[in-house]
Design a protein around this motif. Structure first.
Motif, PDB file in Angstrom:
ATOM      1  N   PRO A   1      -7.533  -2.660  -2.935  1.00 30.33           N
ATOM      2  CA  PRO A   1      -7.262  -2.614  -2.185  1.00 30.33           C
ATOM      3  C   PRO A   1      -6.327  -1.649  -2.306  1.00 30.33           C
ATOM      4  N   ARG A   2      -5.406  -0.631  -1.134  1.00 28.23           N
ATOM      5  CA  ARG A   2      -4.714   0.336  -1.844  1.00 28.23           C
ATOM      6  C   ARG A   2      -3.582   0.148  -1.538  1.00 28.23           C
ATOM      7  N   LEU A   3      -1.881   0.610  -2.144  1.00 30.25           N
ATOM      8  CA  LEU A   3      -1.138   0.043  -1.807  1.00 30.25           C
ATOM      9  C   LEU A   3      -0.589   0.638  -0.677  1.00 30.25           C
ATOM     10  N   SER A   4       0.584  -0.197   0.485  1.00 28.79           N
ATOM     11  CA  SER A   4       0.631   0.535   1.634  1.00 28.79           C
ATOM     12  C   SER A   4       2.094   0.662   1.485  1.00 28.79           C
ATOM     13  N   VAL A   5       2.618   0.763  -0.145  1.00 23.00           N
ATOM     14  CA  VAL A   5       4.250   2.032  -0.097  1.00 23.00           C
ATOM     15  C   VAL A   5       3.808   2.139  -1.748  1.00 23.00           C
ATOM     16  N   CYS A   6       3.766   3.350  -2.153  1.00 18.10           N
ATOM     17  CA  CYS A   6       3.753   3.649  -3.142  1.00 18.10           C
ATOM     18  C   CYS A   6       4.801   5.414  -3.978  1.00 18.10           C
ATOM     19  N   ASN A   7       4.834   5.480  -5.181  1.00 18.15           N
ATOM     20  CA  ASN A   7       4.952   6.804  -6.302  1.00 18.15           C
ATOM     21  C   ASN A   7       6.967   6.592  -5.702  1.00 18.15           C
ATOM     22  N   ASP A   8       7.171   7.258  -4.158  1.00 16.00           N
ATOM     23  CA  ASP A   8       8.621   7.654  -4.028  1.00 16.00           C
ATOM     24  C   ASP A   8       9.285   6.646  -4.129  1.00 16.00           C
ATOM     25  N   ASP A   9       8.746   5.125  -3.510  1.00 16.12           N
ATOM     26  CA  ASP A   9       9.355   4.249  -2.297  1.00 16.12           C
ATOM     27  C   ASP A   9       8.252   2.738  -3.183  1.00 16.12           C
ATOM     28  N   SER A  10       8.859   2.203  -3.043  1.00 16.09           N
ATOM     29  CA  SER A  10       8.331   0.953  -3.224  1.00 16.09           C
ATOM     30  C   SER A  10       8.799  -0.449  -2.347  1.00 16.09           C
ATOM     31  N   LEU A  11       8.205  -1.403  -2.076  1.00 17.42           N
ATOM     32  CA  LEU A  11       8.743  -2.565  -1.109  1.00 17.42           C
ATOM     33  C   LEU A  11       9.591  -3.349  -1.341  1.00 17.42           C
ATOM     34  N   ALA A  12      10.083  -3.695  -2.688  1.00 15.18           N
ATOM     35  CA  ALA A  12      11.778  -4.225  -3.199  1.00 15.18           C
ATOM     36  C   ALA A  12      12.455  -3.180  -2.632  1.00 15.18           C
ATOM     37  N   GLU A  13      12.221  -1.897  -2.892  1.00 15.27           N
ATOM     38  CA  GLU A  13      12.990  -1.098  -2.444  1.00 15.27           C
ATOM     39  C   GLU A  13      13.288  -0.741  -0.884  1.00 15.27           C
ATOM     40  N   GLN A  14      12.081  -1.152  -0.245  1.00 12.70           N
ATOM     41  CA  GLN A  14      11.939  -0.889   1.118  1.00 12.70           C
ATOM     42  C   GLN A  14      12.567  -2.346   2.078  1.00 12.70           C
ATOM     43  N   LEU A  15      12.902  -3.784   1.371  1.00 12.55           N
ATOM     44  CA  LEU A  15      13.507  -4.593   1.625  1.00 12.55           C
ATOM     45  C   LEU A  15      15.149  -4.247   1.879  1.00 12.55           C
ATOM     46  N   GLN A  16      15.508  -3.910   0.330  1.00 11.24           N
ATOM     47  CA  GLN A  16      16.409  -4.031  -0.572  1.00 11.24           C
ATOM     48  C   GLN A  16      17.352  -2.842   1.011  1.00 11.24           C
ATOM     49  N   ARG A  17      16.609  -1.685   1.343  1.00 12.45           N
ATOM     50  CA  ARG A  17      17.392  -1.025   2.450  1.00 12.45           C
ATOM     51  C   ARG A  17      17.445  -0.861   3.771  1.00 12.45           C
ATOM     52  N   ALA A  18      16.723  -2.250   4.047  1.00  6.91           N
ATOM     53  CA  ALA A  18      16.777  -3.131   5.234  1.00  6.91           C
ATOM     54  C   ALA A  18      17.824  -4.390   5.413  1.00  6.91           C
ATOM     55  N   PHE A  19      18.317  -4.421   3.665  1.00  2.83           N
ATOM     56  CA  PHE A  19      19.120  -5.306   4.136  1.00  2.83           C
ATOM     57  C   PHE A  19      19.871  -6.134   3.075  1.00  2.83           C
ATOM     58  N   PRO A  20      20.727  -4.760   3.332  1.00  5.10           N
ATOM     59  CA  PRO A  20      21.446  -3.754   2.234  1.00  5.10           C
ATOM     60  C   PRO A  20      22.395  -5.210   1.347  1.00  5.10           C
ATOM     61  N   ARG A  21      22.466  -6.149   2.278  1.00  6.63           N
ATOM     62  CA  ARG A  21      24.210  -6.704   1.233  1.00  6.63           C
ATOM     63  C   ARG A  21      22.784  -7.909   0.503  1.00  6.63           C
ATOM     64  N   ALA A  22      21.803  -8.564   0.901  1.00  7.07           N
ATOM     65  CA  ALA A  22      20.812  -9.344  -0.178  1.00  7.07           C
ATOM     66  C   ALA A  22      20.592  -8.453  -1.448  1.00  7.07           C
ATOM     67  N   ARG A  23      20.369  -9.257  -2.344  1.00  3.71           N
ATOM     68  CA  ARG A  23      19.994  -8.647  -4.079  1.00  3.71           C
ATOM     69  C   ARG A  23      18.835  -8.695  -4.353  1.00  3.71           C
ATOM     70  N   VAL A  24      18.891  -8.357  -4.073  1.00  5.05           N
ATOM     71  CA  VAL A  24      16.756  -7.954  -4.671  1.00  5.05           C
ATOM     72  C   VAL A  24      16.529  -8.065  -5.822  1.00  5.05           C
ATOM     73  N   VAL A  25      15.877  -8.756  -5.902  1.00  3.48           N
ATOM     74  CA  VAL A  25      15.036  -8.536  -7.632  1.00  3.48           C
ATOM     75  C   VAL A  25      13.339  -8.713  -7.789  1.00  3.48           C
ATOM     76  N   LYS A  26      12.585  -7.293  -8.035  1.00  2.79           N
ATOM     77  CA  LYS A  26      11.868  -7.979  -8.181  1.00  2.79           C
ATOM     78  C   LYS A  26      11.119  -8.216  -9.779  1.00  2.79           C
ATOM     79  N   SER A  27      10.297  -9.522  -9.988  1.00  2.00           N
ATOM     80  CA  SER A  27       9.893  -9.518 -11.089  1.00  2.00           C
ATOM     81  C   SER A  27       8.628 -10.492 -11.023  1.00  2.00           C
ATOM     82  N   LEU A  28       7.797 -10.814 -11.219  1.00  2.00           N
ATOM     83  CA  LEU A  28       6.893 -11.616 -10.675  1.00  2.00           C
ATOM     84  C   LEU A  28       4.753 -11.357 -11.247  1.00  2.00           C
ATOM     85  N   ASN A  29       5.691 -10.464  -9.542  1.00  2.00           N
ATOM     86  CA  ASN A  29       4.797  -9.151  -8.447  1.00  2.00           C
ATOM     87  C   ASN A  29       3.718  -9.096 -10.244  1.00  2.00           C
TER      88      ASN A  29
END
Lengths: 226, 226
Positions: B105-133
């Motif tokens: 597979p390819r990554l649908s987002v990478c290099n200057d962005d990430s899925l976790a950052e996309q989620l964080q931007r979409a939900f600024p109040r949520a406290r996103v922690v990337k781990s276990l991936n």
């Protein structure tokens, strides 16, 4: 073996030092034949070391090490030319890091392509092997300085070329059973895309002198119940 | 702790099983309230397990685990909504792997962005922690099945949220001194971009049950000469 090391930065000079130490004849290549770093380096290793342009360095070499900045590597090999490069083994240790927008760098190529594949496409006869790009220069040439065996990876299209590189890695101190063949050159994507994590590990551990060890589960027949 | 596990695939169910085993109350969330996998799962764990829509699962949860397919994660959280998600800790274990063009597979987002950052931007109040991936499901919940300690990483903007996730990791068997805080959520780029290498290591080792251990050099004062 006669080795051309392309690039006079820390990686190039560290590898060139180590290769001379192993008894190889090393030509350190740079853009101009009077490059100060290359001249000084060759003077420090009388007998086995010389320097010249990238093309000069490659002309009589059995192995070519690409230790240039990843964003410059293609133009460096173009300055050598396909006729001079021929079907030589090219050990590509470079990373396509683009620092033009500051730190952390982005990759100038990734995801469905890699620097190693770009070089291979540009020079189809050359036998490109990606390796050593996942560790800092000092670890490349002295992996035994780490307190436990760690892993090194090779990727490339040509099995003989990978064997040449693997033997070289073993001579530098890498344990043969920790040199993992990841398959064809598309694996270079993963090896280069590891760099952003490597840079964060550098930040977290406080030193570039680290590497990772792959820890597989025991085979099922030996697995303990749990 | 009341935990919402979003996603009924192998990762979601494995994590949900382990969390129930640790005594947490787990709601397995899916797109529909009658999802067969979620219903069956809840029936296997009477007492501590229930199931519902993604929004149902999140509504009473103290911790939200995003175990959905990375390419679906944003729409899943959108179906929950910012009001329900609030300022909850979101442990994002997903990888933005796009299999639409086959394997690898390819990554649908990478290099200057990430899925976790996309989620964080979409939900600024949520406290996103990337781990276990960076490990397969079985290793996520049983790292001690590997024959040596290996490393797990956390990245995120909120120190308290990282502490909650770190405590959870330790309860799953991760050694606290092998849980490495890689800093802010931009480190998720490296954690997600590690996946192409992980997939090659899977191919080379023949099993997904592996992880890497970070091996740092000894501190200079203790370094052996050589």
């Amino acid at each position: 073996m006669r080795v051309a090391v392309l690039g006079t930065g820390t990686v190039g000079q560290t590898l060139a030092d180590a290769l001379v130490g192993l008894g190889h004849d090393v030509v350190l290549g740079s853009r101009t034949s009077d490059n100060h770093a290359a001249t000084s380096w060759a003077q420090r290793h009388p007998g086995r070391a010389s320097h010249g342009t990238f093309a000069d360095a490659v002309r009589d070499a059995e192995l070519v090490v690409n230790a240039t900045a990843g964003t410059a590597s293609l133009s460096v090999l173009e300055s050598v030319g396909a006729d001079v490069l021929g079907d030589r083994v090219v050990l590509d240790v470079a990373n396509p890091l683009d620092f033009s927008q500051g730190f952390p760098p982005r990759l100038s190529v990734c995801n469905d392509d890699s620097l190693a594949e770009q070089l291979q496409r540009a020079f189809p006869r050359a036998r490109v092997v990606k390796s050593l790009n996942t560790v800092t220069a000092s670890v490349m040439v002295d992996p035994r300085a780490l307190p436990a065996p760690t892993d090194m990876f090779v990727a490339g299209e040509d099995a003989d070329a990978k064997a040449v590189v693997t033997d070289l890695l073993v001579s530098l101190g890498w344990q043969r059973d920790h040199v993992r063949d990841l398959g064809d050159l598309t694996a270079a994507r993963g090896l280069e895309m590891y760099l952003p994590l490597w840079l964060r590990l550098l930040g977290a551990t406080g030193s570039a002198d680290f590497n990772v060890a792959v820890v597989p589960a025991p085979p099922p027949e030996g697995a303990a119940g749990g």
